[in-house]
Structure formats: structure tokens, C-alpha cells
Design a protein around this motif. Structure first.
Motif, mmCIF file in Angstrom:
data_model
loop_
_atom_site.group_PDB
_atom_site.id
_atom_site.type_symbol
_atom_site.label_atom_id
_atom_site.label_comp_id
_atom_site.label_asym_id
_atom_site.label_seq_id
_atom_site.Cartn_x
_atom_site.Cartn_y
_atom_site.Cartn_z
ATOM 1 N N SER A 56 -40.204 -73.308 -16.947
ATOM 2 C CA SER A 56 -38.809 -73.528 -17.351
ATOM 3 C C SER A 56 -38.561 -74.941 -17.863
ATOM 4 O O SER A 56 -37.515 -75.212 -18.461
ATOM 5 C CB SER A 56 -37.890 -73.249 -16.163
ATOM 6 O OG SER A 56 -38.258 -74.049 -15.052
ATOM 7 N N MET A 107 -31.809 -69.093 -27.726
ATOM 8 C CA MET A 107 -32.799 -68.538 -26.821
ATOM 9 C C MET A 107 -33.360 -67.231 -27.371
ATOM 10 O O MET A 107 -32.674 -66.481 -28.051
ATOM 11 C CB MET A 107 -32.174 -68.262 -25.451
ATOM 12 C CG MET A 107 -31.766 -69.487 -24.670
ATOM 13 S SD MET A 107 -33.171 -70.369 -23.940
ATOM 14 C CE MET A 107 -33.704 -69.216 -22.673
ATOM 15 N N ILE A 109 -35.016 -64.083 -25.403
ATOM 16 C CA ILE A 109 -35.309 -63.528 -24.083
ATOM 17 C C ILE A 109 -35.457 -62.017 -24.208
ATOM 18 O O ILE A 109 -34.562 -61.347 -24.723
ATOM 19 C CB ILE A 109 -34.199 -63.842 -23.055
ATOM 20 C CG1 ILE A 109 -34.011 -65.353 -22.872
ATOM 21 C CG2 ILE A 109 -34.516 -63.197 -21.713
ATOM 22 C CD1 ILE A 109 -32.882 -65.728 -21.921
ATOM 23 N N GLN A 135 -40.550 -62.418 -24.776
ATOM 24 C CA GLN A 135 -40.171 -63.804 -25.023
ATOM 25 C C GLN A 135 -39.257 -64.302 -23.904
ATOM 26 O O GLN A 135 -38.471 -63.530 -23.334
ATOM 27 C CB GLN A 135 -39.395 -63.913 -26.344
ATOM 28 C CG GLN A 135 -40.118 -63.378 -27.563
ATOM 29 C CD GLN A 135 -40.971 -64.440 -28.237
ATOM 30 O OE1 GLN A 135 -41.304 -65.466 -27.641
ATOM 31 N NE2 GLN A 135 -41.341 -64.215 -29.487
ATOM 32 N N TRP A 136 -39.372 -65.595 -23.614
ATOM 33 C CA TRP A 136 -38.394 -66.254 -22.731
ATOM 34 C C TRP A 136 -38.497 -67.748 -22.986
ATOM 35 O O TRP A 136 -39.226 -68.466 -22.311
ATOM 36 C CB TRP A 136 -38.646 -65.936 -21.262
ATOM 37 C CG TRP A 136 -37.416 -66.174 -20.408
ATOM 38 C CD1 TRP A 136 -36.681 -67.319 -20.330
ATOM 39 C CD2 TRP A 136 -36.780 -65.219 -19.553
ATOM 40 N NE1 TRP A 136 -35.640 -67.149 -19.472
ATOM 41 C CE2 TRP A 136 -35.672 -65.871 -18.977
ATOM 42 C CE3 TRP A 136 -37.050 -63.894 -19.208
ATOM 43 C CZ2 TRP A 136 -34.814 -65.226 -18.083
ATOM 44 C CZ3 TRP A 136 -36.200 -63.261 -18.310
ATOM 45 C CH2 TRP A 136 -35.096 -63.920 -17.762
ATOM 46 N N HIS A 137 -37.778 -68.226 -23.973
ATOM 47 C CA HIS A 137 -37.874 -69.653 -24.315
ATOM 48 C C HIS A 137 -36.669 -70.076 -25.141
ATOM 49 O O HIS A 137 -35.986 -69.261 -25.762
ATOM 50 C CB HIS A 137 -39.153 -69.936 -25.106
ATOM 51 C CG HIS A 137 -39.142 -69.357 -26.482
ATOM 52 N ND1 HIS A 137 -38.838 -70.107 -27.587
ATOM 53 C CD2 HIS A 137 -39.367 -68.100 -26.929
ATOM 54 C CE1 HIS A 137 -38.883 -69.333 -28.672
ATOM 55 N NE2 HIS A 137 -39.211 -68.108 -28.293
ATOM 56 N N TYR A 184 -39.412 -61.927 -13.367
ATOM 57 C CA TYR A 184 -38.665 -62.833 -14.240
ATOM 58 C C TYR A 184 -37.174 -62.499 -14.220
ATOM 59 O O TYR A 184 -36.322 -63.398 -14.143
ATOM 60 C CB TYR A 184 -39.195 -62.742 -15.668
ATOM 61 C CG TYR A 184 -40.285 -63.720 -16.032
ATOM 62 C CD1 TYR A 184 -41.432 -63.853 -15.252
ATOM 63 C CD2 TYR A 184 -40.199 -64.504 -17.179
ATOM 64 C CE1 TYR A 184 -42.439 -64.730 -15.595
ATOM 65 C CE2 TYR A 184 -41.198 -65.387 -17.531
ATOM 66 C CZ TYR A 184 -42.316 -65.502 -16.735
ATOM 67 O OH TYR A 184 -43.313 -66.378 -17.080
ATOM 68 N N ASN A 188 -34.531 -65.098 -12.753
ATOM 69 C CA ASN A 188 -33.839 -65.859 -13.805
ATOM 70 C C ASN A 188 -32.780 -65.056 -14.539
ATOM 71 O O ASN A 188 -32.411 -65.387 -15.666
ATOM 72 C CB ASN A 188 -34.861 -66.384 -14.810
ATOM 73 C CG ASN A 188 -35.924 -67.260 -14.169
ATOM 74 O OD1 ASN A 188 -35.595 -68.179 -13.419
ATOM 75 N ND2 ASN A 188 -37.186 -66.971 -14.429
ATOM 76 N N ILE A 192 -30.038 -64.755 -18.560
ATOM 77 C CA ILE A 192 -29.753 -63.640 -19.466
ATOM 78 C C ILE A 192 -28.243 -63.470 -19.625
ATOM 79 O O ILE A 192 -27.718 -63.387 -20.740
ATOM 80 C CB ILE A 192 -30.379 -62.342 -18.933
ATOM 81 C CG1 ILE A 192 -31.888 -62.478 -18.822
ATOM 82 C CG2 ILE A 192 -29.999 -61.155 -19.814
ATOM 83 C CD1 ILE A 192 -32.562 -61.335 -18.083
ATOM 84 N N VAL A 203 -31.423 -61.948 -27.385
ATOM 85 C CA VAL A 203 -31.494 -61.839 -25.929
ATOM 86 C C VAL A 203 -31.155 -60.409 -25.546
ATOM 87 O O VAL A 203 -30.111 -59.878 -25.928
ATOM 88 C CB VAL A 203 -30.522 -62.819 -25.237
ATOM 89 C CG1 VAL A 203 -30.553 -62.633 -23.730
ATOM 90 C CG2 VAL A 203 -30.880 -64.256 -25.601
#
Length: 237
Positions: A56, A107, A109, A135-137, A184, A188, A192, A203
Motif C-alpha cells: 500500500s 485508482m 481496483i 489491479q489495485w493501485h 484484499y 481494504n 473500494i 474500480v
């Protein structure tokens, strides 16, 4: 053979399918638990290769261990020791190779399409055609000088690159298993909700992210197996 070092940066950011693929390929590996305070080694030559997982945090957050990882990647390149990076790991690699890393347009996601470049290198390392990946960035890297772009997405033109026909950086998370995707989302999920409230276009909802996980992660595992099947050919000793 010397082991491959897998640098894990957070407790959530497990290597997932990476370890089972390496087992299939018959190469030894060890986890370097950075999240638990493990020091970043000075000498990359004690490993046959280096894999950097996600996290993160970002390369511009002023964390001493990230700067140490960047220096380790620089030395690994000098010594011809292959490096692979997932998400944060790819950004560390890009910074080590002299490229800029900064906040992206928004983002990404969940499940997003990446388009592979119509090049022999992209086919050799990742396969053919558009691929749905996890993806998650929110950060993005520019393409290092001399690197070859392997994949792009609608919002992020640099999704994967190859350097020196040896080092592979991937913004996306091919390592995900069904269990890891669910972890995830549990850990987290507020991110989202926050991004969806902003109207983010790349997202997914929580339900969309956890839908059809077996088939989706199986497709990524094939891509991961292809990538690491090629990458291990460059291992050093």
C-alpha cells in the motif's frame, strides 16, 4: 542453486500463486518478510533472482527500506541478477532504472483489461491478445530508458515492461488466488467504497471483484506461469 528472494511488503500482500509456480519450475525460494522488519540485504548475489511483491506504500513515501530496495535492484541489474516486480515491486524497479513514479490519473481496483503490445517480447513473456487482470493501485511509472513496453491499459499506458531481456515489471497482480482476492477485499474494502463514491471509472464493486474467481484467477495463473517460465531462464547460479 541459490534461492530466489521474494520480498513481501505487507501482511496482505502475499506472494500467492508465485510460490506454487516457482515450485512447479523446480527453483528454490525464500520469503524476506519486510513487513515484519526484515532488513533489505546489501548483496544481491546471495540470491539467484529477486521478486518484489506489492504494498500500500509508494516509492515516494520517504521510507528508508524502499530506498534500500531501489539500491538493491540497481546492484542486481549491474550483476545480471534478474528482478521481477508486482505492483509496488514494478514501481521500485522503474525507480531503480531511472524512471519517474507518481500518482496516476485515478485508482484501478478490480478486474481490468490490459492490452499486450504486438511484439515478440510481449508474446514470449505474457502471451497474446487482451487479458483481464487484477489491479489495485493508484501510482504509475513512466517507462525506463531502454525498457520495452509489454502491456498497457486505458488509463495507464505503462502496465508492464521488460528491461535487458531479464527484468520484468508488472503493475498488475498476476499472483492472485481466489483466497487472496477475498483477503484484499476484506482488508481494504473501504478503499473500494471511497473510490466508487468519487465516481472512479476503473474500480469494481466488492461483488464484482469476488465474482467468478476460480476462472479469473486460473487465467492469470497461466499468464504468470508463462512469465516466470521465461524469467527463470536468467537465474544466476
Amino acid at each position: 542453486m541459490k534461492p530466489i528472494a521474494i520480498f513481501q511488503h505487507t501482511h496482505v500482500g502475499l506472494p500467492g500463486a508465485v510460490t506454487s509456480v516457482l515450485n512447479e519450475l523446480g527453483v528454490p525460494w525464500v520469503i524476506v518478510p519486510v513487513m515484519d522488519g526484515a532488513p533489505i540485504p546489501d548483496d544481491p548475489s546471495v540470491f539467484s533472482g529477486i521478486i518484489l511483491m506489492g504494498g500500500s506504500m509508494g516509492v515516494n513515501d520517504g521510507l528508508a527500506w524502499i530506498d534500500e530496495e531501489i539500491e538493491l535492484v540497481k546492484r542486481a541489474r549491474q550483476e545480471g541478477i534478474p528482478v521481477a516486480g508486482h505492483c509496488l515491486g514494478s514501481q521500485v524497479m522503474a525507480a531503480a532504472f531511472g524512471a519517474a513514479v507518481a500518482r496516476g490519473p485515478s485508482m484501478e481496483i478490480g478486474w481490468q483489461d490490459v492490452n499486450l503490445e504486438p511484439t515478440p517480447e510481449a508474446d514470449e513473456w505474457l502471451g497474446e491478445g487482451a487479458k483481464e487482470v487484477f489491479q489495485w493501485h493508484g501510482d504509475a511509472f513512466s517507462l525506463p530508458e531502454g525498457a520495452k513496453r509489454l502491456a498497457a491499459s486505458a488509463q495507464y499506458p505503462n502496465q508492464a515492461f521488460l528491461m535487458d531481456d531479464r527484468h520484468l515489471g508488472m503493475q498488475f497482480h498476476l499472483e492472485m488466488t481466489p483466497e487472496l482476492v477475498e483477503l484484499y477485499v476484506r482488508a481494504n474494502g473501504k478503499a473500494i467504497d471511497r473510490e466508487l463514491a468519487k465516481g472512479a471509472s476503473a474500480v469494481n464493486t466488492r461483488d464484482e471483484i469476488v465474482a467468478d474467481l476460480d476462472a479469473r484467477t486460473a487465467g492469470m495463473r497461466e499468464m504468470l506461469r508463462r512469465a516466470y517460465g521465461r524469467w527463470v531462464r536468467g537465474l544466476k547460479g
